[in-house]
Structures are given as structure tokens and as C-alpha cells.
Design an enzyme around this catalytic site. Structure first.
Site, PDB file in Angstrom:
ATOM      1  N   SER A 184       5.141 -11.378   4.961  1.00  0.00           N
ATOM      2  CA  SER A 184       4.679 -11.215   6.340  1.00  0.00           C
ATOM      3  C   SER A 184       3.956 -12.434   6.897  1.00  0.00           C
ATOM      4  O   SER A 184       4.045 -12.708   8.087  1.00  0.00           O
ATOM      5  CB  SER A 184       3.779  -9.985   6.442  1.00  0.00           C
ATOM      6  OG  SER A 184       2.653 -10.125   5.606  1.00  0.00           O
ATOM      7  N   HIS A 212       9.173  -6.399   6.756  1.00  0.00           N
ATOM      8  CA  HIS A 212       9.619  -7.428   7.701  1.00  0.00           C
ATOM      9  C   HIS A 212      11.089  -7.790   7.528  1.00  0.00           C
ATOM     10  O   HIS A 212      11.644  -8.527   8.333  1.00  0.00           O
ATOM     11  CB  HIS A 212       8.762  -8.690   7.557  1.00  0.00           C
ATOM     12  CG  HIS A 212       7.341  -8.441   7.941  1.00  0.00           C
ATOM     13  ND1 HIS A 212       6.896  -8.550   9.246  1.00  0.00           N
ATOM     14  CD2 HIS A 212       6.279  -8.032   7.211  1.00  0.00           C
ATOM     15  CE1 HIS A 212       5.615  -8.240   9.287  1.00  0.00           C
ATOM     16  NE2 HIS A 212       5.210  -7.912   8.070  1.00  0.00           N
ATOM     17  N   LYS A 243       8.038  -2.232  12.919  1.00  0.00           N
ATOM     18  CA  LYS A 243       8.327  -3.655  13.116  1.00  0.00           C
ATOM     19  C   LYS A 243       9.670  -3.806  13.822  1.00  0.00           C
ATOM     20  O   LYS A 243       9.749  -3.528  15.010  1.00  0.00           O
ATOM     21  CB  LYS A 243       8.172  -4.367  11.791  1.00  0.00           C
ATOM     22  CG  LYS A 243       6.657  -4.502  11.530  1.00  0.00           C
ATOM     23  CD  LYS A 243       6.201  -4.738  10.165  1.00  0.00           C
ATOM     24  CE  LYS A 243       4.666  -4.772  10.188  1.00  0.00           C
ATOM     25  NZ  LYS A 243       4.065  -4.551   8.891  1.00  0.00           N
TER      26      LYS A 243
HETATM   27  C1  LIG Z   1       2.881  -4.149   8.375  1.00  0.00           C
HETATM   28  C2  LIG Z   1       3.079  -4.008   6.928  1.00  0.00           C
HETATM   29  C3  LIG Z   1       2.840  -2.792   6.282  1.00  0.00           C
HETATM   30  C4  LIG Z   1       2.210  -1.642   6.998  1.00  0.00           C
HETATM   31  O1  LIG Z   1       3.110  -1.013   7.833  1.00  0.00           O
HETATM   32  P1  LIG Z   1       2.560  -0.117   9.038  1.00  0.00           P
HETATM   33  O2  LIG Z   1       3.671   0.793   9.345  1.00  0.00           O
HETATM   34  O3  LIG Z   1       2.226  -1.067  10.136  1.00  0.00           O
HETATM   35  O4  LIG Z   1       1.351   0.592   8.524  1.00  0.00           O
HETATM   36  C5  LIG Z   1       3.152  -2.678   4.951  1.00  0.00           C
HETATM   37  N1  LIG Z   1       3.649  -3.730   4.262  1.00  0.00           N
HETATM   38  C6  LIG Z   1       3.868  -4.919   4.846  1.00  0.00           C
HETATM   39  C7  LIG Z   1       4.434  -6.032   4.033  1.00  0.00           C
HETATM   40  C8  LIG Z   1       3.580  -5.099   6.182  1.00  0.00           C
HETATM   41  O5  LIG Z   1       3.749  -6.283   6.753  1.00  0.00           O
END
Ligand SMILES: *Cc1c(COP(=O)(O)O)cnc(C)c1O
Length: 401
Positions: A184, A212, A243
Site C-alpha cells: 500500500s 490494493h 479500494k
Molecule cells: C486499506 C487496507 C486494509 C484495510 O481495509 P479497509 O477495508 O479499509 O478496512 C487492509 N489491508 C491493506 C493492505 C490495506 O491497504
């Protein structure tokens, strides 16, 4: 306790500490959005820092699907999944993700954060060892903490270091390797085939967080595990819906047995309200887009356009392969200054500082979306010339730690 208790004093002292380090965080407020074109704090600006990689958050047909679900089922699931909060659409979402990724089963969670906490918390215990990439997301770190397992951190993307650590504790019973696929904050990918081989050799379970990567990585946009055909080697994949899918929620895919176990043992599945119907409907509608492939191709074209324009403009150190493009500045102050100067030019790119990234590696984290227009990407390149100069390294350079 009230006025005279310890709380106010504690809060005041802690906030003074945060302010003294220059790390006080204040979110900017978005009041309207048309894809990456947003109004923030009353100002019209182009966002290059959302995770809406495919531009689906504003897609009209997805909004309509969410609206129809609100009309039919209301805004909330009204109970946890095991009481009366399991709707047909939850099961449909789980089946859709499982099929899309080539797994037998899936299980929805409230968010990616919940999913990682619930997966690691259920699978690992105080007799387990979890091997975790140094750049893994906070939700993975917190999941390991919650599980009480021993933690071994291997250097970012360093399979040889992981092999050393695995070799070092041969006797342990339950071992788990956990990694993001597209990272990320660094925008680079895990050496997944090597990790799979190590997992096999050392009898470790392998969990992959594709938060991602889903929608962005692979010819079909179905993430790295699918792209490499590693379903047999990867025990569980976490996909988030907030995302590239532009919605909210998460799904863990794996075997039927894993699903049944999580239903019974995963605390963040059991003790929380089911996903709301409009989020589920929006995610299913967004999956239709991903499976048709066109939005992922549009994203890829924008990523290529950005890299090409940077090179044409004279940047020599350009490593733009994925939609997450870190520009490591180093100091926290310089990073925030650069972010502010881009903001003044109508571009929103957040500076990322510790504790999200290691001290000394503060950076601008730029993200591209299928929703960006070419003129916006061109304006971004010009602004980067003005603010950083063409000597700046654009993309996942060696990150020091
Ligand atoms: C954003 C993210 C999460 C959390 O996901 P949400 O649905 O926003 O709680 C988990 N793992 C990674 C690698 C992330 O970037």
C-alpha cells in the site's frame, strides 16, 4: 471522574507531544466528488491520493444498484451474521468473489481491517509463529498482536531473509506467512512465487492481502494470486471492497473448511453487524465491471501515460509500474511542504509520515485512477517538475529502513 479526573490532563499532554513532533493530523473535508475531481475545504481540486483506482466510486450504475438495495432492504443488516443478519446478498457476494478468484468459498467481513484481525486472530494462537513482511499494513500487525502468536518480521520483499527465519525455528507447529501482494505505501509487489515455495517447504500457511491488488494487478485485474495461478499454494486471500471496488467491506476467500472455521471462530465476523445491503449491492455491481476488464485496462493506460510523460519531460529515475507511486522525500517537513505546494497547484497528494511509514522515509503517495483524464495527468507532471524538479525519483525506489 469528569473535570478533575486524569483524562483531560492525559489528553492534553499527549496532544502536546503529538503537536511537538509536528505530526498532528487533521483530515481535509470532501464536500462533493465527481470521480477524482473533488471539492475539498471549499476548493475544486484533482485528487491523486484516493484508492478509487478504477474510478468506480462515482459510477452511476453502481450508485443505482446501491440505491435499489436501500429501497429493498434498508440501510443496515439489523444484526450480526450469526443472529439474523445474513442476507442472500451476502452469500451471493461471497460466491462471486470465490469464483472470480478461483477458490471454493468466501466469507464477508465488515472491512479489510476486520478481515485481517479476524483471520489472523482465529488461525494463530500463542503456540504459533507468524512471519510478516516489514511493510505489512497495520491491520495485519494488529491481527498478529491480537492472536498472541510470536512474530518474525522479514525484510521487505526479502524471501531469503524469510527462509533464514523459517530455518531458525524448525520446531514450531503452526506457522503462518502473511504478506500484502501490492504494497500500500511502497507500490511494489511481493515475490509471491518464492513465498509460496517457502510455505510449501516449511509447512507454513500462506495468507495474502490483496487490498490494493484486486482490480489493479494482473491481466484480468483479479490480483497477484490469480495472475500467478497460485490458488493451490495460498491458503487465504483477503480482498477489500473499499479500494478499487469503490464500496465498503471485505471478503476472505479460501477453502470451504476455512470458511466454516472462520464463521465459528473469527471474532470480527461473529461480534459485529453484517455488511449493509447497499454496500454489498455496490460491491457486486463493481465486480461486474472488474470482470469485464475494461476499467483495469483504462487504469493501465493511465499508469503508462504517466510514466511516459515523466520520461518525456526529462525525469530519469522513473519506476512507474503500478497505480501506487511513492515519491520518497525523507524528512517529514519537506514532505508536507511538497504536498502543500502541489495543493496550491490544484493537486491533492497526501504526504505520508511515520508511523504509517518508517522514520526517514516520509513520502508523497500518489495514486492513479482509471477516472483521471490525460490533461490531469499532464498537469500533474508539470507540477512535479515545478515542485520537485526532474532529479526526483518517481516510483518505488529503494526504501531505506
Ligand atoms: C486499506 C487496507 C486494509 C484495510 O481495509 P479497509 O477495508 O479499509 O478496512 C487492509 N489491508 C491493506 C493492505 C490495506 O491497504
Amino acid at each position: 471522574m469528569g473535570e478533575n479526573g486524569w483524562l483531560n490532563e492525559y489528553l492534553e499532554a499527549e496532544m502536546a507531544d503529538i503537536a511537538a513532533t509536528g505530526r498532528l493530523r487533521l483530515p481535509r473535508t470532501v464536500s462533493a466528488a465527481d470521480g477524482p475531481r473533488v471539492i475539498v475545504d471549499g476548493r475544486r481540486i484533482v485528487s491523486f491520493c484516493s484508492n478509487d483506482y478504477l474510478g468506480l466510486a462515482g459510477e452511476p450504475s453502481i450508485r443505482r444498484a446501491a440505491s435499489a438495495a436501500v429501497e429493498a432492504f434498508g440501510a443496515g443488516a439489523t444484526a450480526s451474521r450469526l443472529i439474523s443478519g445474513t442476507h442472500a446478498s451476502h452469500l451471493e457476494l461471497e460466491r462471486r468473489f470465490a469464483r472470480c478468484l478461483g477458490y471454493p468459498a468466501g466469507l464477508c467481513f465488515g472491512s479489510g481491517y476486520h478481515a485481517n484481525l479476524g483471520l489472523l486472530g482465529a488461525l494463530a494462537g500463542d503456540d504459533s509463529v507468524v512471519y510478516s513482511d516489514a511493510a505489512n499494513h497495520a491491520s495485519i500487525i494488529d491481527g498478529i498482536r491480537l492472536s498472541k502468536a510470536a512474530k518474525r518480521i522479514y525484510r521487505h520483499r526479502d524471501a531469503a531473509h524469510l527462509a533464514e527465519l523459517l530455518e531458525g525455528d524448525r520446531t514450531t507447529s503452526r506457522r503462518i506467512i502473511v504478506t500484502e501482494s501490492l504494497f500500500s505505501m511502497d507500490g511494489d509487489v511481493a515475490p509471491l512465487a518464492e513465498l509460496a515455495e517457502l510455505a510449501r517447504r516449511y509447512g507454513a500457511a500462506l495468507l495474502v492481502d490483496e487490498a490494493h491488488a484486486f482490480g489493479t494487478v494482473g491481466d484480468a485485474g483479479r490480483g497477484l494470486v490469480h495472475e500467478l495461478g497460485l490458488q493451490k499454494a495460498v491458503d487465504a486471500v483477503v480482498v477489500t471492497c473499499g479500494k478499487a471496488l469503490g464500496s465498503y467491506g471485505a471478503v476472505v476467500v479460501g477453502s470451504e473448511r476455512l470458511r466454516a472455521f472462520l464463521v465459528n471462530r473469527s471474532r470480527t465476523f461473529i461480534f459485529t453487524t453484517g455488511l449493509p445491503a447497499p454496500s454489498v449491492a455496490a460491491t457486486i455491481a463493481a465486480l461486474d465491471f472488474v470482470e469485464r476488464g475494461e476499467v483495469t485496462r483504462r487504469l493501465r493506460a493511465n499508469v503508462e501515460c504517466f510514466g511516459r510523460r515523466l520520461r518525456e519531460r526529462g525525469f530519469r529515475d522513473v519506476r512507474v509500474t503500478w497505480p501506487i507511486v511513492p515519491i520518497v522525500i525523507g524528512s517529514e517537513e519537506a514532505t508536507m511542504v511538497a504536498s502543500r505546494r502541489l495543493w496550491e497547484r490544484g493537486l491533492w497528494i497526501q504526504g505520508i509520515r511515520p508511523p504509517t511509514v518508517a522514520p526517514g522515509t516520509s513520502r508523497l503517495r500518489l495514486t492513479l485512477s482509471a477516472g483521471h483524464h490525460e490533461v490531469e495527468i499532464a498537469a500533474l507532471v508539470e507540477a512535479l517538475v515545478e515542485v520537485l524538479g526532474i532529479e526526483a525519483a518517481i516510483g518505488s525506489a529503494e526504501i531505506v529502513d
